[in-house]
Scaffold this motif. Structure first.
Motif, mmCIF file in Angstrom:
data_model
loop_
_atom_site.group_PDB
_atom_site.id
_atom_site.type_symbol
_atom_site.label_atom_id
_atom_site.label_comp_id
_atom_site.label_asym_id
_atom_site.label_seq_id
_atom_site.Cartn_x
_atom_site.Cartn_y
_atom_site.Cartn_z
ATOM 1 N N SER A 89 39.525 43.573 43.066
ATOM 2 C CA SER A 89 40.340 43.465 41.865
ATOM 3 C C SER A 89 39.449 43.050 40.692
ATOM 4 O O SER A 89 38.311 42.608 40.889
ATOM 5 N N LYS A 90 39.982 43.164 39.496
ATOM 6 C CA LYS A 90 39.216 42.761 38.309
ATOM 7 C C LYS A 90 38.835 41.283 38.414
ATOM 8 O O LYS A 90 37.709 40.898 38.104
ATOM 9 N N GLU A 91 39.771 40.460 38.854
ATOM 10 C CA GLU A 91 39.498 39.021 39.006
ATOM 11 C C GLU A 91 38.415 38.778 40.055
ATOM 12 O O GLU A 91 37.510 37.961 39.857
ATOM 13 N N ALA A 92 38.485 39.507 41.163
ATOM 14 C CA ALA A 92 37.478 39.350 42.214
ATOM 15 C C ALA A 92 36.105 39.786 41.705
ATOM 16 O O ALA A 92 35.089 39.166 42.035
ATOM 17 N N LYS A 93 36.058 40.843 40.889
ATOM 18 C CA LYS A 93 34.786 41.290 40.322
ATOM 19 C C LYS A 93 34.189 40.193 39.437
ATOM 20 O O LYS A 93 32.983 39.948 39.472
ATOM 21 N N GLN A 94 35.031 39.537 38.653
ATOM 22 C CA GLN A 94 34.553 38.426 37.817
ATOM 23 C C GLN A 94 34.042 37.291 38.693
ATOM 24 O O GLN A 94 33.011 36.682 38.405
#
Length: 117
Positions: free
Chosen positions: A51-56
């Motif tokens: 997810s975008k959050e996991a990528k961050q």
């Protein structure tokens, strides 16, 4: 003098991107892409969709890992989901975005040099 250091860093960075392209089959677009790759490597689960959050979170893991070699972060272990946890051990030097990017690139290059040796 500063221009020589920056040229040397640029050359080292381009060489690293070439090596990563040979390794993963795609040239990373920028520092964030390289940090993402480091984060995936440090997480150790292999490539998958994040997810975008996991990528961050993966990029944060990468920053902590590459700056740990200079004592800025200390590895504390893994959380219940297996994600590495780091603690800030000393303040990171302040600077504008260019200074921060140069600082991170230097540490990313050192990280990969330690892997490729």
């Amino acid at each position: 003098m500063a221009a020589q250091i920056e040229n040397s860093l640029d050359n080292q960075w381009e060489e690293l991107l070439d090596q990563l392209q040979a390794l993963v089959g795609k040239r990373p677009a920028d520092l964030n892409a390289v940090l993402f790759l480091i984060g995936v490597q440090e997480l150790g689960t292999g490539p998958k969709r994040f997810s975008k959050e996991a990528k961050q979170d993966l990029m944060h893991i990468a920053v902590c890992r590459v700056l740990s070699t200079e004592g800025y972060y200390v590895f504390e272990g893994h959380d219940k989901d297996g994600w590495p946890q780091w603690t800030l051990a000393k303040p990171i030097p302040h600077g504008d975005l260019l200074v921060q990017e140069i600082f991170l690139k230097q540490h990313v290059i050192q990280y990969f040099e330690s892997l490729f040796v």
